[in-house]
Design an enzyme around this catalytic site. Structure first.
Site, short mmCIF file in Angstrom:
data_model
loop_
_atom_site.label_atom_id
_atom_site.label_comp_id
_atom_site.label_asym_id
_atom_site.label_seq_id
_atom_site.Cartn_x
_atom_site.Cartn_y
_atom_site.Cartn_z
CE LYS A 184 -23.06 114.98 28.40
NZ LYS A 184 -24.27 115.64 28.92
CD GLN B 144 -22.90 121.35 23.61
OE1 GLN B 144 -23.60 122.32 23.84
NE2 GLN B 144 -21.97 120.94 24.46
CE LYS C 71 -27.25 124.34 25.52
NZ LYS C 71 -25.89 124.38 26.09
CG ASP D 23 -27.04 126.40 28.84
OD1 ASP D 23 -25.85 126.31 28.49
OD2 ASP D 23 -27.74 127.39 28.52
CB THR E 281 -17.97 125.63 32.17
OG1 THR E 281 -18.70 124.43 31.94
CG2 THR E 281 -18.06 126.51 30.93
#
Ligand code: NDP
Length: 453
Positions: free
Chosen positions: A96, A117, A132, A172, A215
């Site tokens: 993830k 991560q 990622k 991202d 976030t």
């Protein structure tokens, strides 16, 4: 058990091996160094982790795919980019982590992000492994149809490597709701299957409330916990924020709700300083500028007379109480840290991934500045992504109140884990060590249970 820093010789030996195996990957070396420096003392106290080479295994991705992404621009020319997916560790759940579209994307950057991560996802308490990915594609200046064609071509290859129980990418830098929509649409078209294979989706097709905000909101929630720990709060504090993207603008919004004064924003060309404060109305204007018109932050100073624009500058020369680096990696170097200290900073909380260089972190923490590392402070986004996965599996949608409550609880729990593993003899909190150790333990225990695989 107190945290601590590693013996230089042991750290050097570990890093020599890593650098040899991953030559030239500066960002990856930097991320591993920061973790190893705080983890090796802990591993020394738990020899089984050393004997079974847990940290060595955690620094080697399970696999990494690299692929050609060919697409046609509006002028009919064929453009060739390179796509990647780093599947770092799936000990505690499916891989993830986000996808980044930027001309700056390299294997080193994606490996550092995937490594970070691993710890971040573990810290959330949710069952998520780490990955990622992205491409060296620069979405700036591309038309919406060019972005769509790129996303479709990217998924034409990536689809075979992802799945709801295998690997669930998200957004991202350069990948927001629009790009996730294009990629989800193409995945569904190729496989014929409607499943929770990407997070950050639109609300109409399986997305979760507050994923976009999570976030930035989470960074400020974490900061508030840090301040509360020493009997302070955000009200009236002057905050400098870098960036003007998803994380920055939602951090600014949440900070305003807590009574802080937001005085800076930036983009890749420069920063603005508004001594009168960027209030809700000005923030709405910035959101329209960035998300709809896709303009430059310089325009803020043309629109609001109270502000000044500083080309090619970061906002760290502006005196502040709190700094929130929310743009990109390595955006606070030692010189910036000194300027922040001269300006009276008392807390730094990382919204971006690894925005603070190692020597800058040392300068700040040695001077008693509270320092919230990214893997803890910005974990709110992936936590809500984890909740989006649960909603997709159960085919239901939680309400806004449910989601806000869960985000607040998760950020509070992450802070609690950092405090538990980061408390020092002096009773102050080493959040860097706390986050690394707490994140490591869960993944390491799962890896021990699996044997040598
Ligand atoms: P966005 O693309 O929405 O915004 C990025 C912002 O940073 C933009 O203002 C951009 O300016 C600026 N920026 C990008 N590169 C540079 C650079 N080299 N120098 C100076 N400024 C730069 O990204 P996000 O807000 O989503 O992500 C920001 C950071 O937060 C990244 O480190 C990301 O990995 C991290 N993060 C994001 C999460 C999320 O949920 N979105 C989750 C966890 C971490 P410009 O407009 O000029 O490009």
């Amino acid at each position: 058990m107190m945290p601590g820093r590693c013996q230089p010789a042991q750290l050097q030996k570990f890093m020599d091996g890593l650098v040899l195996r991953n030559p030239g990957e500066r960002e990856f070396h930097q991320a591993v160094y920061e973790v190893a420096n705080t983890l090796l003392p802990y591993i020394n106290r738990h020899p089984v982790y050393h004997e079974l080479r847990i940290l060595e295994r955690m620094t080697e991705p399970d696999r990494m795919v690299s692929f050609r992404v060919s697409w046609q621009n509006d002028a009919g020319e064929i453009i060739v980019n390179r796509g990647f997916r780093v599947q770092m560790n799936n000990a505690i759940g499916p891989y993830k982590g986000g996808l980044r579209f930027s001309h700056t994307v390299t294997p080193s950057i994606l490996k550092f992000l995937a490594f970070e991560q691993t710890f971040k996802n573990s810290l959330t308490g949710l069952p998520m492994g780490a990955g990622k990915g992205g491409a060296n594609f620069n979405p700036k200046g591309k038309s919406p149809t060019e972005v769509m064609r790129f996303c479709q071509s990217f998924i034409n290859e990536l689809y075979r490597h992802i799945g709801p129980n295998l690997d669930v990418p998200a957004g991202d830098i350069g990948v927001g709701a629009r790009e996730i929509g294009y990629m989800f649409g193409q995945y569904k078209r190729i496989t014929g299957s409607f499943e929770g294979v990407l997070t950050g989706k639109g609300l109409e097709f399986g997305g979760s409330l507050i994923r976009t905000e999570a976030t930035g909101y989470g960074v400020v929630l974490f900061l508030e916990h840090m301040l509360n720990e020493v009997g302070r709060n955000l009200s009236g504090l002057r905050i400098s924020i870098s960036g003007s993207g998803n994380v920055s603008l939602h951090a600014a919004e949440r900070a305003l709700q807590s009574g802080a004064i937001v005085q800076t924003l930036s983009d890749s060309r420069g920063c603005i300083h508004d001594p009168d404060g960027i209030d809700d109305e000005k923030l709405r204007w910035v959101r329209e500028l960035k998300e709809v018109r896709r303009g430059r932050i310089a325009e803020y100073a043309e629109r609001f007379a109270s502000a000044t624009y500083h080309a090619d500058a970061r906002p760290w020369m502006v005196p502040c109480d709190v700094a929130l680096p929310c743009a990109t990696q390595n955006e606070i170097d030692a010189g910036d840290a000194r300027r922040l200290l001269e300006g009276g900073v008392t807390a730094v909380c990382e919204g971006a991934n690894m925005p603070t260089e190692l020597d800058a972190v040392s300068l700040l923490t040695d001077s008693g500045v509270m320092f919230g590392p990214a893997k803890a402070a910005n974990a709110g986004g992936v936590a809500v992504s984890g909740l989006e996965m649960s909603q997709n599996s159960a085919r239901l949608s939680w309400t806004l109140a449910d989601m806000e409550r869960q985000l607040e609880q998760i950020m509070s729990d992450i802070h609690g884990r950092c405090v538990e593993f980061g408390r020092e003899d002096s009773d102050s909190i080493d959040y860097v060590a706390g986050a690394n150790i707490a994140g490591f333990r869960k993944v390491a225990e799962a890896m021990l249970a699996f044997g040598v695989v």
